[in-house]
Scaffold this motif. Sequence first.
Motif, PDB file in Angstrom:
ATOM      1  N   GLU A  97      -0.743  -3.350   3.969  1.00  0.00           N
ATOM      2  CA  GLU A  97      -0.401  -4.016   5.221  1.00  0.00           C
ATOM      3  C   GLU A  97       1.104  -4.206   5.298  1.00  0.00           C
ATOM      4  N   MET A  98       1.664  -3.832   6.427  1.00  0.00           N
ATOM      5  CA  MET A  98       3.099  -3.940   6.642  1.00  0.00           C
ATOM      6  C   MET A  98       3.374  -4.940   7.765  1.00  0.00           C
ATOM      7  N   PRO A  99       4.006  -6.063   7.456  1.00  0.00           N
ATOM      8  CA  PRO A  99       4.342  -7.016   8.526  1.00  0.00           C
ATOM      9  C   PRO A  99       5.466  -6.490   9.408  1.00  0.00           C
ATOM     10  N   ILE A 100       5.296  -6.665  10.704  1.00  0.00           N
ATOM     11  CA  ILE A 100       6.354  -6.315  11.659  1.00  0.00           C
ATOM     12  C   ILE A 100       7.217  -7.552  11.835  1.00  0.00           C
ATOM     13  N   THR A 343       1.205  -7.570  12.327  1.00  0.00           N
ATOM     14  CA  THR A 343       0.964  -6.960  11.022  1.00  0.00           C
ATOM     15  C   THR A 343       0.320  -5.597  11.229  1.00  0.00           C
ATOM     16  N   LEU A 344       0.911  -4.573  10.600  1.00  0.00           N
ATOM     17  CA  LEU A 344       0.399  -3.214  10.685  1.00  0.00           C
ATOM     18  C   LEU A 344      -0.548  -2.973   9.509  1.00  0.00           C
ATOM     19  N   HIS A 345      -1.814  -2.657   9.809  1.00  0.00           N
ATOM     20  CA  HIS A 345      -2.831  -2.491   8.776  1.00  0.00           C
ATOM     21  C   HIS A 345      -2.962  -1.015   8.387  1.00  0.00           C
ATOM     22  N   ASP A 346      -3.379  -0.773   7.128  1.00  0.00           N
ATOM     23  CA  ASP A 346      -3.618   0.583   6.600  1.00  0.00           C
ATOM     24  C   ASP A 346      -2.401   1.480   6.786  1.00  0.00           C
ATOM     25  N   ALA A 347      -1.243   0.967   6.451  1.00  0.00           N
ATOM     26  CA  ALA A 347      -0.013   1.739   6.582  1.00  0.00           C
ATOM     27  C   ALA A 347       0.315   2.421   5.254  1.00  0.00           C
ATOM     28  N   VAL A 348       0.963   3.596   5.331  1.00  0.00           N
ATOM     29  CA  VAL A 348       1.464   4.294   4.138  1.00  0.00           C
ATOM     30  C   VAL A 348       2.815   3.694   3.799  1.00  0.00           C
ATOM     31  N   ILE A 349       2.931   3.126   2.606  1.00  0.00           N
ATOM     32  CA  ILE A 349       4.109   2.353   2.234  1.00  0.00           C
ATOM     33  C   ILE A 349       4.759   2.973   1.010  1.00  0.00           C
ATOM     34  N   VAL A 350       6.085   3.124   1.049  1.00  0.00           N
ATOM     35  CA  VAL A 350       6.887   3.605  -0.077  1.00  0.00           C
ATOM     36  C   VAL A 350       8.077   2.668  -0.240  1.00  0.00           C
ATOM     37  N   VAL A 380       9.646   7.186  10.149  1.00  0.00           N
ATOM     38  CA  VAL A 380       9.637   5.855   9.553  1.00  0.00           C
ATOM     39  C   VAL A 380       9.101   4.844  10.552  1.00  0.00           C
ATOM     40  N   GLY A 381       8.249   3.936  10.033  1.00  0.00           N
ATOM     41  CA  GLY A 381       7.726   2.846  10.848  1.00  0.00           C
ATOM     42  C   GLY A 381       8.461   1.551  10.557  1.00  0.00           C
ATOM     43  N   PRO A 382       7.778   0.427  10.644  1.00  0.00           N
ATOM     44  CA  PRO A 382       8.425  -0.862  10.355  1.00  0.00           C
ATOM     45  C   PRO A 382       8.924  -0.933   8.912  1.00  0.00           C
ATOM     46  N   VAL A 383      10.020  -1.648   8.721  1.00  0.00           N
ATOM     47  CA  VAL A 383      10.650  -1.815   7.408  1.00  0.00           C
ATOM     48  C   VAL A 383      10.663  -3.296   7.064  1.00  0.00           C
ATOM     49  N   ARG A 385      12.380  -5.118   4.200  1.00  0.00           N
ATOM     50  CA  ARG A 385      13.311  -5.224   3.083  1.00  0.00           C
ATOM     51  C   ARG A 385      13.135  -4.069   2.103  1.00  0.00           C
ATOM     52  N   GLU A 386      12.430  -4.256   0.977  1.00  0.00           N
ATOM     53  CA  GLU A 386      12.305  -3.230  -0.057  1.00  0.00           C
ATOM     54  C   GLU A 386      11.139  -2.282   0.175  1.00  0.00           C
ATOM     55  N   ARG A 387      10.400  -2.467   1.241  1.00  0.00           N
ATOM     56  CA  ARG A 387       9.259  -1.605   1.540  1.00  0.00           C
ATOM     57  C   ARG A 387       9.440  -0.987   2.920  1.00  0.00           C
ATOM     58  N   THR A 388       9.039   0.292   3.021  1.00  0.00           N
ATOM     59  CA  THR A 388       9.144   1.020   4.275  1.00  0.00           C
ATOM     60  C   THR A 388       7.822   1.697   4.548  1.00  0.00           C
ATOM     61  N   SER A 389       7.346   1.563   5.775  1.00  0.00           N
ATOM     62  CA  SER A 389       6.110   2.233   6.166  1.00  0.00           C
ATOM     63  C   SER A 389       6.441   3.605   6.738  1.00  0.00           C
ATOM     64  N   ILE A 390       5.597   4.585   6.431  1.00  0.00           N
ATOM     65  CA  ILE A 390       5.776   5.957   6.893  1.00  0.00           C
ATOM     66  C   ILE A 390       4.719   6.226   7.954  1.00  0.00           C
ATOM     67  N   ALA A 391       5.177   6.494   9.168  1.00  0.00           N
ATOM     68  CA  ALA A 391       4.244   6.752  10.265  1.00  0.00           C
ATOM     69  C   ALA A 391       3.637   8.140  10.161  1.00  0.00           C
ATOM     70  N   SER A 392       4.409   9.142   9.724  1.00  0.00           N
ATOM     71  CA  SER A 392       3.899  10.506   9.582  1.00  0.00           C
ATOM     72  C   SER A 392       4.773  11.251   8.595  1.00  0.00           C
ATOM     73  N   GLY A 393       4.174  12.294   7.984  1.00  0.00           N
ATOM     74  CA  GLY A 393       4.904  13.135   7.051  1.00  0.00           C
ATOM     75  C   GLY A 393       4.568  12.905   5.600  1.00  0.00           C
TER      76      GLY A 393
END
Length: 456
Positions: A97-100, A343-350, A380-383, A385-393
């Motif tokens: 989960e990635m908070p916006i 909050t963005l659910h089921d996001a790919v996070i790196v 790239v989706g919402p960021v 701080r130290e985590r970034t969500s990837i929308a595609s790719g």
Amino acid sequence: MAEQENRPEPHRPSHDPGPGEAPKPVAPRSRGRRLGVLVAAVLVAALVLAWWRPWSRTNPSGAVPAGASGAHAGRGGAGRLGNMPQPVHVATAVRGEMPIVLTALGTVTPLASVTVKTQLAGTLQSVAFREGQMVKQGDLLAQIDPRPYQISLDNAQGTLAKDMALLQTAKLDLERYRALLAQDSIARQQVDTQASLVKQYEGQVRSDQASVDTYKLDLVYARITAPVSGRVGLRQVDPGNYVTPSDTNGIVVITQLQPISVVFTTSEDNLPAILKSMHAGARLSTTAYDRNNTAPLETGYLDTIDNQIDTATGTVKLRALFKNDGQLLFPNQFVNARLLIDTLHDAVIVPTSAVLNGASGRFVYVVKSDNTVTVRPVTVGPVDRERTSIASGLTVGERVVIDGTDRLREGAKITIPADAASGASQGNAASAAAGHARAHGHAASGGRSASAAGAQ
């Protein structure tokens, strides 16, 4: 031939100085030649050293120093370095989960800041607070000398008592006059005059009562109390001074600390998402961080939005409320406000360090199964701080490089320190086992030789 041999040699002028002549200096031709030869030898040696460069050769252990690059280019050194696996650190893309979050700069603003002033002119008798003390609404702060106002109150009460007695007498006389008028003993004019006198006394009594109430209120004002609950600041005047309502600084300033607010601004582009959540009845969580944006200070909620957008900056003001139980928020303190919009659910996070910027946009280095990397463009989706969500790719489970990317290119070989350490430990174990086997073999052969010698 004989004539040539017998021919006398021509006379050459002698350079020997005469008795009165000084000796002529000899030209330094031989010294210049030696200096030229020395310079030429130094230049040749420098050229040989520059071509040879013995300091960049491989050391006996076979390791190449970190600074060796240029001299070995002609002899294959640079090619070997380019083909060597580069050590990197990797991380695996995970699902979560990635908070916006909306981050903005804000200022701690108290809900109330009151300058306590006297409403009477008089001598400040005493101060009942300590600087920096927390006070509650209605607590005594200071005392003005009440004696002049007490005397005025007593005088007004005496006047009121006198006028009330006159009013009572006038009312009694009016009743007598009305009785005599009913018997037709007096003229009506006398009755009307007495009735008017009664009304005059009634008005005077009301005026006297107002004077009494005024002086009573003055006695209340002589006792200065806290108008709000909060923290008192530094005392602006000392006891014994004559204070007046026109004093600019007043006596003390009280600032409300609990609750307290943070005012921050955001772009008008973010306003639709905020209004959508607020109209849906959601209370948007807001966290205040310190000046360095590292440590959270207090968590509250978004209370209100300003009623207009600043046309000069294209921003709108927001106010968030905090209970401030720990009193970590201080008035006019600079903080970083983080507003949780959704909050963005089921996001790919790196990790954020894995995402790089290039000429064609953002990309990551994806680690393949053969320990090589490939460049993968990503959206790239919402960021956070130290985590970034990837929308595609990128998909969950793929490994990306997070450190050591400056030495990589498409198809470059890599080595992961954890894998290298595992391989090294396995190599050391194998070497130790081989050494133990060799030692066991030598011991066995020694035993066999000793047995053979005994048999002989």
